[in-house]
Scaffold this motif. Structure first.
Motif, PDB file in Angstrom:
ATOM      1  N   PRO A  53       0.857  -1.195   0.000  1.00 32.61           N
ATOM      2  CA  PRO A  53       0.000   0.000   0.000  1.00 32.61           C
ATOM      3  C   PRO A  53       0.896   1.249   0.000  1.00 32.61           C
ATOM      4  CG  PRO A  53      -0.645  -1.557   1.727  1.00 32.61           C
ATOM      5  CD  PRO A  53       0.677  -2.016   1.214  1.00 32.61           C
ATOM      6  N   GLU A  54       0.303   2.397  -0.222  1.00 36.27           N
ATOM      7  CA  GLU A  54       1.077   3.632  -0.102  1.00 36.27           C
ATOM      8  C   GLU A  54       1.703   3.696   1.288  1.00 36.27           C
ATOM      9  OE1 GLU A  54      -1.095   7.123  -1.060  1.00 36.27           O
ATOM     10  OE2 GLU A  54      -1.270   6.627  -3.195  1.00 36.27           O
ATOM     11  N   LEU A  55       3.004   3.997   1.327  1.00 32.75           N
ATOM     12  CA  LEU A  55       3.715   3.996   2.606  1.00 32.75           C
ATOM     13  C   LEU A  55       3.229   5.137   3.496  1.00 32.75           C
ATOM     14  CD1 LEU A  55       7.359   3.334   1.326  1.00 32.75           C
ATOM     15  CD2 LEU A  55       5.709   1.659   2.187  1.00 32.75           C
ATOM     16  N   GLU A  56       3.044   4.831   4.771  1.00 35.24           N
ATOM     17  CA  GLU A  56       2.609   5.852   5.722  1.00 35.24           C
ATOM     18  C   GLU A  56       3.775   6.676   6.239  1.00 35.24           C
ATOM     19  OE1 GLU A  56       0.380   3.942   8.778  1.00 35.24           O
ATOM     20  OE2 GLU A  56      -1.209   3.266   7.423  1.00 35.24           O
ATOM     21  N   GLU A  57       4.986   6.122   6.149  1.00 39.52           N
ATOM     22  CA  GLU A  57       6.187   6.848   6.563  1.00 39.52           C
ATOM     23  C   GLU A  57       7.354   6.373   5.700  1.00 39.52           C
ATOM     24  OE1 GLU A  57       7.436   3.896  10.258  1.00 39.52           O
ATOM     25  OE2 GLU A  57       6.472   5.818  10.685  1.00 39.52           O
ATOM     26  N   ASP A  58       8.439   7.142   5.709  1.00 35.88           N
ATOM     27  CA  ASP A  58       9.620   6.767   4.935  1.00 35.88           C
ATOM     28  C   ASP A  58      10.163   5.416   5.405  1.00 35.88           C
ATOM     29  OD1 ASP A  58       9.271   9.264   3.902  1.00 35.88           O
ATOM     30  OD2 ASP A  58      11.272  10.012   4.422  1.00 35.88           O
ATOM     31  N   ASP A  73      10.671   1.610  -6.911  1.00 38.72           N
ATOM     32  CA  ASP A  73      10.052   2.699  -6.150  1.00 38.72           C
ATOM     33  C   ASP A  73       8.978   3.313  -7.042  1.00 38.72           C
ATOM     34  OD1 ASP A  73       9.498   4.870  -4.496  1.00 38.72           O
ATOM     35  OD2 ASP A  73      11.214   6.030  -5.213  1.00 38.72           O
ATOM     36  N   VAL A  74       7.690   3.148  -6.670  1.00 39.28           N
ATOM     37  CA  VAL A  74       6.578   3.609  -7.494  1.00 39.28           C
ATOM     38  C   VAL A  74       6.000   4.885  -6.887  1.00 39.28           C
ATOM     39  CG1 VAL A  74       4.352   3.008  -8.514  1.00 39.28           C
ATOM     40  CG2 VAL A  74       6.067   1.218  -8.112  1.00 39.28           C
ATOM     41  N   CYS A  75       6.057   5.960  -7.654  1.00 39.68           N
ATOM     42  CA  CYS A  75       5.560   7.234  -7.128  1.00 39.68           C
ATOM     43  C   CYS A  75       4.058   7.364  -7.396  1.00 39.68           C
ATOM     44  CB  CYS A  75       6.333   8.407  -7.726  1.00 39.68           C
ATOM     45  SG  CYS A  75       5.907   8.748  -9.445  1.00 39.68           S
ATOM     46  N   ARG A  76       3.455   8.372  -6.807  1.00 41.33           N
ATOM     47  CA  ARG A  76       2.004   8.544  -6.918  1.00 41.33           C
ATOM     48  C   ARG A  76       1.568   8.786  -8.365  1.00 41.33           C
ATOM     49  NH1 ARG A  76       0.855  12.367  -1.592  1.00 41.33           N
ATOM     50  NH2 ARG A  76       0.813  10.665  -0.050  1.00 41.33           N
ATOM     51  N   GLU A  77       2.432   9.368  -9.186  1.00 44.51           N
ATOM     52  CA  GLU A  77       2.088   9.625 -10.585  1.00 44.51           C
ATOM     53  C   GLU A  77       2.138   8.353 -11.421  1.00 44.51           C
ATOM     54  OE1 GLU A  77       4.372  11.421  -8.877  1.00 44.51           O
ATOM     55  OE2 GLU A  77       2.982  13.070  -8.458  1.00 44.51           O
ATOM     56  N   ASN A  82      16.003   5.508  -0.024  1.00 46.42           N
ATOM     57  CA  ASN A  82      14.879   6.014   0.749  1.00 46.42           C
ATOM     58  C   ASN A  82      13.607   5.860  -0.084  1.00 46.42           C
ATOM     59  OD1 ASN A  82      13.373   7.567   2.760  1.00 46.42           O
ATOM     60  ND2 ASN A  82      13.356   9.172   1.199  1.00 46.42           N
ATOM     61  N   PHE A  83      12.614   5.131   0.463  1.00 47.62           N
ATOM     62  CA  PHE A  83      11.277   5.060  -0.122  1.00 47.62           C
ATOM     63  C   PHE A  83      10.405   6.038   0.671  1.00 47.62           C
ATOM     64  CE2 PHE A  83      13.117   0.870  -0.891  1.00 47.62           C
ATOM     65  CZ  PHE A  83      12.811   0.634  -2.232  1.00 47.62           C
ATOM     66  N   PRO A  84       9.963   7.134   0.069  1.00 47.72           N
ATOM     67  CA  PRO A  84       9.259   8.160   0.856  1.00 47.72           C
ATOM     68  C   PRO A  84       7.801   7.801   1.117  1.00 47.72           C
ATOM     69  CG  PRO A  84       9.427   8.847  -1.427  1.00 47.72           C
ATOM     70  CD  PRO A  84      10.194   7.553  -1.319  1.00 47.72           C
ATOM     71  N   ALA A  85       7.258   8.371   2.157  1.00 48.50           N
ATOM     72  CA  ALA A  85       5.837   8.222   2.461  1.00 48.50           C
ATOM     73  C   ALA A  85       5.015   8.641   1.251  1.00 48.50           C
ATOM     74  CB  ALA A  85       5.475   9.067   3.679  1.00 48.50           C
ATOM     75  N   GLY A  86       3.964   7.875   0.965  1.00 49.91           N
ATOM     76  CA  GLY A  86       3.106   8.152  -0.184  1.00 49.91           C
ATOM     77  C   GLY A  86       3.459   7.325  -1.405  1.00 49.91           C
TER      78      GLY A  86
END
Length: 667
Positions: A403-408, A436-440, A483-487
């Motif tokens: 799921p979308e990460l809640e924190e880094d 690493d999959v971004c929101r876009e 680093n995998f960022p939140a979101g």
């Protein structure tokens, strides 16, 4: 520009005579005061031609060392550049024995204190490690950049028991280099005989490498992983995350017993001082600090600093070639700070808890198109050779997302995957990508791993799979700091081919993956101490030799799918700048085209072809060589076809062709 104002002189060529009478060509940069006040020496020992193709690069590095109180020596290996002899393969005993004799010669010179260091990237990084593992008392320290401790498991030839197509690319590079003559201005009238000896004697290295498809004695030779304890001098190991050689750095830090230091940055297969601002560092200053400590015995604190200095990469679009991030450090390796966190796999999902998962089998048989956007195994971090948006690969793969990460989440180390699977073929491969999959929706490859499933129990004694049997396998991916960022989402992609990054298995294979496989991530908590690390500067280079640009370099990487014929091609154009080296009035050129293709998704049609042209010209003396290598396969054999043509002026003075069949060894 320089850290000091030491004046120096350049000795364009010095002959170093080996015990068998063979003369090796060396270029020397020597502090002016060295005759009265001897200095330590730094050796780089490679086959890439000090007189021409590496002359500009060498001047930017070795002038710096001379400016900082070191004698710098660049030696053409036996059979390369202006040195006598014939170069027949990588890392042969003769090469290493010559290296030891060179070090002893340097140490005995009146301008040398007797303390010698070795530096090198790629080949030069390899032989620095290898010679450090020999009895070489005057070798006091080394800097090994983009090298390997295991010639089979972590080099350009094979990965996880899979044949890398960079094996073809690299063999073709050396095929082209080995076709060139020495400079008559250095060796005199014997240049042509030396040239003909090379053309006839160097051979087709690709054939040698394909005759050893498992980790046998051929690869164990000169692999320092066979005995880390043989290395008795301090080691500074350097690589970049975009390079294929970063794993070695961590194994060296874990297994060596000598003073050691590691540096891994956001660059590719280059010295870090040849990387652009924002990613590159003042590497020559760091190298000089290393030499000062171990060759001049200056207590400058290098050996009290953290063992590892690493670039923690931030999330970035795969459509740009930048590498944002920050520096972190680890006092030792393995690090006690890092904890392995287990995630569980089900259809399309990555879970934190195992009890959330249904028992569902997942089947995958990938098209050959998976891998067209993988980039190069040992990337130079050019915009052309980095992995592209992995969304274009994932249509032919099994995909598992968090799921979308809640924190880094930050990781440092080698992610691992544990799977239970069945195969419908006795020989199959599996490719894993951590993205690493971004929101876009764009997907950036973070790290990856390959495994020829016949090598599931090791690389020395492969065994075929029994169709229908279930196997538990473990696959380690390349070391990484990310680093995998939140979101964002973390994605694991699994495919059964990765062409043309790796040669496909003999027949298309379908794998059935069982639920409850594991993804194990080495999670590193953020450390405020990282913010206090000293700055390591921007790239600094010495003034290069004079040259005139005659034609700029050309780099292109294209993928074409002909819908009429259903042929797919990846074409790579890698042409260096056409230059004149003004001080010796020599024009040099290199053009290379690589083409990888297949037709109708048919494994029997995969084909790799590399063609290179090299040229040297001074006045009426004009040399051109053409090399072309084609690799194809059937389910049972690899086939190599190659040609070598050499021209003096308009006259072809040498021509040779090869046509070889080599049995596949569970490959």
């Amino acid at each position: 520009m320089y850290d000091s104002n030491t004046t120096f002189r350049e000795i364009e060529n010095e002959w170093i005579t080996m015990s068998d009478g063979c003369k090796l060509a060396a270029k020397i940069w020597l502090p002016e005061s060295a005759d009265e006040k001897p200095v330590p020496a730094v050796l780089e020992y490679i086959p890439y031609r000090k007189r021409d193709f590496k002359a500009i690069r060498d001047s930017k590095i070795h002038r710096y060392f001379a400016q900082n109180g070191y004698a710098a020596i660049r030696v053409d290996m036996r059979g390369s550049g202006d040195s006598e002899g014939v170069l027949e393969d990588e890392y042969l005993p003769q090469e290493l024995n010559d290296g030891i004799e060179i070090i002893e010669w340097i140490a005995a010179q009146p301008w040398c204190t007797g303390n010698v260091g070795m530096i090198g990237i790629s080949w030069g990084g390899f032989n620095a490690l290898q010679i450090a593992a020999k009895d070489t008392p005057h070798l006091k320290a080394i800097i090994t950049v983009s090298s390997s401790d295991d010639r089979y498991a972590d080099d350009v030839h094979y990965m996880g028991g899979c044949l890398l197509t960079d094996n073809l690319s690299w063999a073709s590079t050396m095929f082209s280099y080995n076709s060139l003559p020495p400079d008559p201005a250095i060796v005199g009238d014997k240049w042509k005989k030396m040239w003909l000896d090379r053309l006839e004697g160097s051979g087709l290295w690709l054939r040698k490498w394909l005759q050893h498809q498992r980790r046998d004695e051929y690869w164990k030779h000169a692999s320092v992983a066979e005995n880390y304890e043989a290395i008795s001098c301090p080691v500074f190991a350097v690589s970049g995350w975009a390079d294929g050689y970063s794993n070695t750095v961590f194994r060296l830090m874990e297994n060596l017993q000598v003073p050691r230091k590691a540096l891994v940055g956001g660059w590719g297969h280059k010295y870090p001082n040849f990387v652009g601002k924002g990613v590159g560092i003042d590497f020559l200053r760091e190298a000089t600090r290393w030499w000062d400590r171990w060759l001049k015995k200056i207590d400058n604190g290098v050996d009290e600093e953290p063992m590892l200095r690493l670039w923690m990469q931030d999330s970035v679009s795969p459509l740009i070639s930048s590498c944002p991030g920050r520096w972190i450090a680890e006092k030792n390796w393995p690090s006690a700070k890092i904890e392995n966190q287990e995630f569980y796999l089900s259809k399309g999902r990555i879970h934190l808890e195992e009890d959330e998962i249904k028992n569902e089998d997942m089947r995958i048989r990938s098209p050959l198109s998976v891998g067209l956007f993988a980039g190069k195994w040992y990337s130079y971090s050019e915009s052309t050779d980095l992995p592209h948006d992995q969304s274009e690969e994932d249509g032919g793969a099994l995909v598992f997302d968090t799921p979308e990460l809640e924190e880094d989440i930050e990781i440092l180390g080698s992610p691992e995957v544990e799977l239970e699977l069945e195969s419908d073929q006795p020989i199959a491969m599996i490719a894993l990508r951590l993205n690493d999959v971004c929101r876009e929706g764009t997907s950036t490859r973070v790290t990856y791993g390959l495994l020829n499933l016949a090598h599931r129990d090791g690389n020395e004694n492969p065994s075929v799979l029994e169709v229908g049997n279930t196997y538990r396998i473990w696959i380690k991916m390349n070391y990484v700091a990310q680093n995998f960022p939140a979101g964002n989402k973390i994605r694991l992609s699994i495919s059964t081919s990765y062409w043309p990054f790796a040669w496909p298995s003999p027949e298309p294979a379908a794998l059935t993956i069982k639920s409850k496989g594991k993804l194990i991530l080495p999670v590193r908590p953020k450390n405020k101490e990282d913010d206090k690390l000293p700055d390591i500067g921007e790239p600094v280079l010495s003034e290069p030799i004079r040259s005139t640009l005659l034609e700029p370099a050309k780099r292109e990487w294209t993928v074409q799918h002909n819908l009429a014929t259903n042929e797919v091609k990846q074409q790579i154009i890698n042409n260096d700048a056409f230059l004149r080296l003004d001080d010796i009035n020599l024009e040099i050129g290199k053009e290379t085209t690589e083409v990888y293709s297949y037709l109708n998704n048919n494994y029997n049609t995969v084909r790799g072809e590399v063609e290179s042209t090299r040229s040297l010209a001074r006045g009426d003396w004009k040399i051109e060589t053409l090399t072309r290598t084609v690799l194809t396969s059937t389910p049972t054999h690899f086939q190599i076809r190659a040609i070598l043509d050499a021209y003096e002026g308009d006259t072809r003075i040498f021509s040779k062709s090869w046509d070889d069949l080599i049995p596949r060894d569970m490959m």
